[in-house]
Motif scaffolding. Structure first.
Motif, PDB file in Angstrom:
ATOM      1  N   ALA A  10       5.097  -3.680   1.417  1.00 14.10           N
ATOM      2  CA  ALA A  10       5.444  -2.050   1.640  1.00 14.10           C
ATOM      3  C   ALA A  10       6.120  -1.750   3.315  1.00 14.10           C
ATOM      4  O   ALA A  10       5.809  -0.949   3.167  1.00 14.10           O
ATOM      5  CB  ALA A  10       4.151  -1.562   1.257  1.00 14.10           C
ATOM      6  N   GLY A  11       6.906  -2.408   3.557  1.00 14.89           N
ATOM      7  CA  GLY A  11       7.484  -2.815   4.054  1.00 14.89           C
ATOM      8  C   GLY A  11       6.537  -2.397   6.089  1.00 14.89           C
ATOM      9  O   GLY A  11       7.366  -2.362   6.836  1.00 14.89           O
ATOM     10  N   ASP A  67      -1.038  -3.513  -1.016  1.00  9.70           N
ATOM     11  CA  ASP A  67      -1.663  -5.119  -1.936  1.00  9.70           C
ATOM     12  C   ASP A  67       0.100  -5.797  -2.012  1.00  9.70           C
ATOM     13  O   ASP A  67       1.094  -5.484  -1.982  1.00  9.70           O
ATOM     14  CB  ASP A  67      -1.905  -4.037  -3.197  1.00  9.70           C
ATOM     15  N   PRO A  68      -0.709  -7.065  -3.015  1.00  6.66           N
ATOM     16  CA  PRO A  68       0.637  -7.895  -2.760  1.00  6.66           C
ATOM     17  C   PRO A  68       1.140  -7.844  -4.226  1.00  6.66           C
ATOM     18  O   PRO A  68       3.135  -7.962  -3.619  1.00  6.66           O
ATOM     19  CB  PRO A  68      -0.155  -9.555  -3.235  1.00  6.66           C
ATOM     20  N   GLY A  69       1.444  -6.417  -4.477  1.00  4.61           N
ATOM     21  CA  GLY A  69       2.538  -6.530  -5.493  1.00  4.61           C
ATOM     22  C   GLY A  69       3.396  -5.395  -4.911  1.00  4.61           C
ATOM     23  O   GLY A  69       4.543  -5.742  -5.795  1.00  4.61           O
ATOM     24  N   PHE A  70       3.740  -5.661  -3.875  1.00  5.93           N
ATOM     25  CA  PHE A  70       4.655  -4.044  -3.002  1.00  5.93           C
ATOM     26  C   PHE A  70       5.404  -5.427  -2.090  1.00  5.93           C
ATOM     27  O   PHE A  70       6.340  -5.207  -1.225  1.00  5.93           O
ATOM     28  CB  PHE A  70       3.950  -3.384  -2.050  1.00  5.93           C
ATOM     29  N   VAL A  71       4.941  -7.364  -2.612  1.00 13.61           N
ATOM     30  CA  VAL A  71       5.923  -8.048  -1.749  1.00 13.61           C
ATOM     31  C   VAL A  71       7.149  -7.947  -1.521  1.00 13.61           C
ATOM     32  O   VAL A  71       7.648  -7.823  -2.814  1.00 13.61           O
ATOM     33  CB  VAL A  71       5.326  -9.153  -1.730  1.00 13.61           C
TER      34      VAL A  71
END
Ligand code: SF4
Ligand code: SF4
Ligand code: SF4
Ligand code: SF4
Ligand code: SF4
Lengths: 342, 318
Positions: free
Chosen positions: B137-138, B118-122
């Motif tokens: 997210a790595g 998810d882009p929330g973890f960019v």
């Protein structure tokens, strides 16, 4: 109580619960994940992204009927029926912030003087099975408002993903009751792994921001409209932020009149709307978006904490930031007030 | 010099005469831009342009009554400026238009679907000429820009601002596609299928009014009939039927005025494909009135004029 439940069994649990309860869960449709009524066969999406809309509707639905009115014979007195919510609800797969959000409602809807039976009934009949977060999103700041990615406050069961299932920990007797299901197994030593994951998630959040000075500093800017105009410049005053927020609790009451039958409904309102404070006289004390944003931020980070033992009326879920069409960031506004110097 | 430098210089030379200039800066993470209100030269350092600068800033113009301001617009946004001028909602003397020659903007929804997490973890984003290198997210991913462009860019006939005081960048020779595949597919459905689709989709709508307030042409805002209390025109119940009713109000109030900027759909937090309605309506308007909003100055939307007899409607022919 500590138990273990596999991913498949959690879905089975959700499906079984639909027989006796209304189950609210993150369901994917057309690229979006929102909390909605879960029915057997639907696809649960607990992991790909945080649900756009929060689980607030479980305890505070977007629209609810407060009472119905029937006028069978026009001359006779109308028949008024109160419609208190019935049945049990279970929320599955919300983040800790979503479960904790509803606690903000308590000192408002249940006081010595007033009790909101609709909210209280729903709250007391709703079980929250939350999922601890693995890693924060760019918009998450639960750790700065006194919480964290594995906070169990407000939840009845807290799940932590470990391998192909979840370590489940009960927080309340209601949670313990759910965990008596045979779908749960012995957790063995998986608890340690869960602890390590919870610690790691908190570390990933980095240092917390200190909001201690926010109430006073926001109040100090109350009459400074230049400040609020600058802060609200890009706000489009829509209200998306409030509708997605787990902690916003303002409502509107309207009558849906259908001839001889009508419904009095309560629906979510929002302080970004012009009609929110529009008085009967036509006067509006909050005529511009700057006045309205001041209220939204002030309410959460200043007026509410001042009234309720310093508790910030925000669970740090970040929905209002990431779903804002204009990218307004509530963290920045509070920080700007905290760092303000003439 | 780059397009960004040219733009900065152009803005710098006008800043003194303007209340502010509206552009974009990086938002809460590297994947999201946010509107920037430039008041001083120092603010200019934060200005960005490019495929992440999605917002149609013309939305803000009517809010600056009487003040002279500048606005940075892409081709599509310039149509909104024209439409606002045509409806006397803004004054030409009060706006300095910094027009861009645009290569398209991204759809955050398409990016979300294309990323491994998810882009929330960019974590970081590198904007190249043809692609976006994103670490999330790595994991890293390279997305071809052409795969994640907004739908409107796939059929864009006006990539270069069609009204401007300063035009920045090299002009394009636009070659728009005839129509949008997703629109054609949707319109090929039966009425029953369309109804079922909207019933399901509108059950997600939270009546937040982001679609309305993001729209540059929705100028009633505070006085919108959807939220008027006296009279109460539309029920506040968020049933699919009432939600659809609100969309019908929006669509019909935008007939001949909607410039297909896509802001309504972009703003929707629950991804309701509102443009399916808007494009369809625009097709009818084009068909009946030979009019496309925002494409020329001094056009009046058909619903804002009165003619005893419309040229292309045979009113007394039956
Ligand atoms: S104010 Fe924003 S971050 Fe705080 S609880 Fe509401 S939506 Fe979440
Ligand atoms: S703010 Fe983010 S990390 Fe914290 S509980 Fe909510 S979703 Fe999890
Ligand atoms: S529609 Fe055209 S002008 Fe607008 S962003 Fe896309 S390519 Fe640029
Ligand atoms: S933005 Fe989306 S959710 Fe909000 S009112 Fe419009 S269609 Fe409904
Ligand atoms: S209706 Fe949508 S596409 Fe049309 S002008 Fe408004 S925001 Fe743009």
């Amino acid at each position: 109580m500590e138990r273990f439940i596999t991913k498949e069994n959690l879905i089975r649990l959700a499906e079984e619960l639909t027989a006796t309860c209304r189950v609210l869960a993150p369901v994917a449709s057309c690229g979006t994940v929102t909390f909605r009524r879960f029915l057997p066969g639907m696809v649960l999406d607990m992991h790909s992204r945080m649900a756009a809309v929060s689980p607030k509707a479980a305890t505070f639905p977007q629209t609810e009927t407060l009472l119905t009115v029937k006028r069978e014979i026009p001359e006779k007195k109308p028949e008024i029926t109160e419609t208190l919510p019935e049945g049990k609800n279970v929320v599955i797969g919300c983040r800790p912030c979503g479960a904790r959000g509803k606690l903000i409602f308590n000192p408002v809807y249940e006081t010595d003087k007033t009790k909101d039976p609709y909210y209280i009934t729903r709250r007391d009949n709703t079980v929250f099975i939350s999922l601890a977060c693995d890693r924060p999103e760019t918009t998450c700041f639960c750790h700065s408002v006194g919480s964290g990615p594995a906070d169990a406050e407000g939840s009845d069961v807290l799940l932590t993903l470990v391998g192909e299932g979840y370590v489940a920990r009960s927080v309340t007797p209601a949670g313990e009751e759910v965990m008596k299901s045979s779908l749960f197994a012995d957790a063995g030593d998986k608890g340690k792994e869960a602890d390590a994951k919870n610690v790691r998630a908190r570390e990933l959040m980095g240092e917390a921001h200190d909001y201690a000075s926010a109430p006073a500093q926001l109040l100090a800017r109350f009459d400074d409209m230049d400040f609020w105009q600058a802060q609200s410049a890009k706000c489009i005053s829509c209200g998306a932020c409030t509708y997605m927020c787990p902690t916003c609790y303002c409502f509107n009451i309207t009558d849906d009149d259908l001839g001889l039958e009508s419904r009095r409904i309560r629906s979510w309102d929002n302080c970004m709307s012009h009609t929110f404070t529009l008085e009967g006289s036509g006067h509006n004390p909050r005529p511009t978006k700057a006045h309205r944003l001041k209220n939204r931020v002030g309410h959460k980070f200043s007026y509410y904490p001042d009234l309720h033992k310093g508790v910030i009326a925000c669970c740090g879920c970040g929905r209002c930031i990431k779903q804002c069409p204009a990218g307004v960031d509530i963290r920045q506004i509070v920080k700007a007030a905290q760092e303000y110097s003439e | 010099m780059s397009q960004l430098d040219d733009l900065k210089n152009a803005i710098k030379s006008h800043l003194g005469e303007l209340e502010c200039v509206i552009g974009w800066e990086q938002g809460y993470d590297p994947l999201h831009a946010t509107p920037l209100f430039i008041r001083t030269e120092a603010d200019l350092d934060r200005l960005i342009i490019g495929p992440l600068a999605v917002h149609n800033l013309a939305t803000y113009l009517p809010g600056f009554k009487g003040k002279k301001i500048g606005v940075v617009v892409k081709g599509c946004d310039s149509k909104s400026v024209i439409q606002l001028l045509n409806e006397n909602l803004i004054n030409r003397e009060n706006v300095v238009v910094f027009g861009l020659c645009c290569d398209g903007v991204v759809s955050q929804r398409k990016i979300r679907a294309a990323l491994p997490a998810d882009p929330g973890f960019v974590e970081s984003v590198e904007v190249g000429a043809q692609d976006l290198k994103i670490s999330v997210a790595g994991q890293s991913a390279t997305l071809k820009l052409s795969d994640v462009l907004a739908d409107k860019c796939l059929v864009c006939a006006t990539p270069d601002a069609i009204i401007s005081d300063v035009l920045i960048g090299a002009a394009h020779t636009p070659a728009p596609a005839a129509s949008l595949a997703c629109q054609d597919e949707f319109e090929a459905k039966s009425d029953a299928e369309k109804l079922a689709f909207w019933q399901e989709t509108m059950s997600r709508c939270i009546r937040c009014y982001a679609c309305r307030n993001a729209c540059p042409m929705c100028v009633c805002r505070d006085y919108c009939i959807a939220t008027s209390r006296d009279p109460l025109w539309i029920s506040q119940d968020n049933s699919p039927a009432e939600n659809m009713m609100f969309q019908m109000v929006h669509v019909s109030h935008l007939a001949g005025r909607c410039t297909e900027c896509g802001e309504c759909e972009r703003a929707c937090p629950v991804d309701i494909p509102l443009m399916l309605l808007r494009r369809w309506m625009n097709k009818q308007v084009k068909d009946v009135f030979e009019l496309q909003a925002g494409t020329a100055l001094e056009q009046t939307p058909p619903l804002l004029t009165f003619k005893v007899e419309e040229e292309r409607i045979n009113e007394r022919g039956w």
